[in-house]
Design an enzyme around this catalytic site. Sequence first.
Site, short mmCIF file in Angstrom:
data_model
loop_
_atom_site.label_atom_id
_atom_site.label_comp_id
_atom_site.label_asym_id
_atom_site.label_seq_id
_atom_site.Cartn_x
_atom_site.Cartn_y
_atom_site.Cartn_z
N ARG A 263 0.83 -1.20 0.00
CA ARG A 263 0.00 0.00 0.00
C ARG A 263 0.87 1.25 0.00
O ARG A 263 1.91 1.30 0.65
CB ARG A 263 -0.93 0.01 1.21
CG ARG A 263 -1.94 -1.12 1.21
CD ARG A 263 -2.76 -1.13 2.48
NE ARG A 263 -1.93 -1.47 3.64
CZ ARG A 263 -2.40 -1.57 4.89
NH1 ARG A 263 -3.69 -1.35 5.14
NH2 ARG A 263 -1.60 -1.88 5.88
N ASP B 247 0.90 5.65 0.41
CA ASP B 247 0.19 6.75 1.08
C ASP B 247 -0.32 7.77 0.07
O ASP B 247 0.05 7.76 -1.11
CB ASP B 247 1.11 7.45 2.07
CG ASP B 247 1.52 6.57 3.23
OD1 ASP B 247 0.75 5.66 3.57
OD2 ASP B 247 2.61 6.79 3.79
N ARG C 152 10.23 7.67 3.87
CA ARG C 152 10.22 9.13 4.03
C ARG C 152 10.92 9.56 5.32
O ARG C 152 11.57 10.61 5.35
CB ARG C 152 8.78 9.64 3.99
CG ARG C 152 8.14 9.48 2.62
CD ARG C 152 6.63 9.66 2.67
NE ARG C 152 6.26 10.97 3.18
CZ ARG C 152 5.01 11.30 3.50
NH1 ARG C 152 4.03 10.40 3.39
NH2 ARG C 152 4.75 12.51 3.95
#
Length: 265
Positions: free
Chosen positions: A57, A59, A204
């Site tokens: 998945r 974001d 990130r």
Amino acid sequence: MRYALGVEYDGGGFLGWQRLAPDDAGDDPRSCTVQAVLERALSRVADGPIETVCAGRTDSGVHGLCQVVHFDSDAVRAPRGWMLGATSCLPEAVCVRWCAPVDDGFHARFSARARRYRYRILNRPVRPALGRQYLSWFRHALDADAMHRAAQALVGEHDFSAFRTVHCQAPHARRDLQRIEVTREGDEVVVDVQANAFLHHMVRNIVGSLLEVGTGERGEHWVGEVLRARDRTLAGVTAPATGLVFVGPLYPAECGLPGEVTLPD
């Protein structure tokens, strides 16, 4: 029959990959997810409901170069029909690049042996005008070589608690980071990461920490110290979603998928 798809998408206008609600399939990408619009398109081709499972998945705002999904359907369609039919029903920001029939035992998530991300940073005093939706921007000079050396402390199987969000739902934080490279290509600093799996915001948060090394604010050994401390509050800020691309997963050759998602010999 079970099929695997390679899906490409610009995630800038979507609320992420994962379907949020039964009515999450409107025409405006800003109010829906990639999974929802893909399932709606496949359901039109199948003339019946289709549910998908993805390799990883992403974001809100994160792009996908070759997301892999699988789905089951009794509808008789050629792989080319699934690919072109679904793409014709998708918004311009999403397309199906390929479709392949697979064994019933294939699972887009659990059959994957690795996943790859790329983060691109435009490193110059002036913000980008062209390609800005695919770039992060950092105005201060960065030492990409120092960032690369610092990042090597992350290679291997570790507890990556320091680099996951407090909202991460994974049952544990141990991941095997197989490769991380930081390179400079002109005005761009590129971070390529491969691991068996990733935690929520892991890439990130790693990039945000490496930026502090790149500016000289932190020493090269600091990243390893943060990793060992397993404390999110000690790491750098979360880098923007802009610039992050899910390059795709990797599968064993016996899965019979295209070379771009197959483990090298």
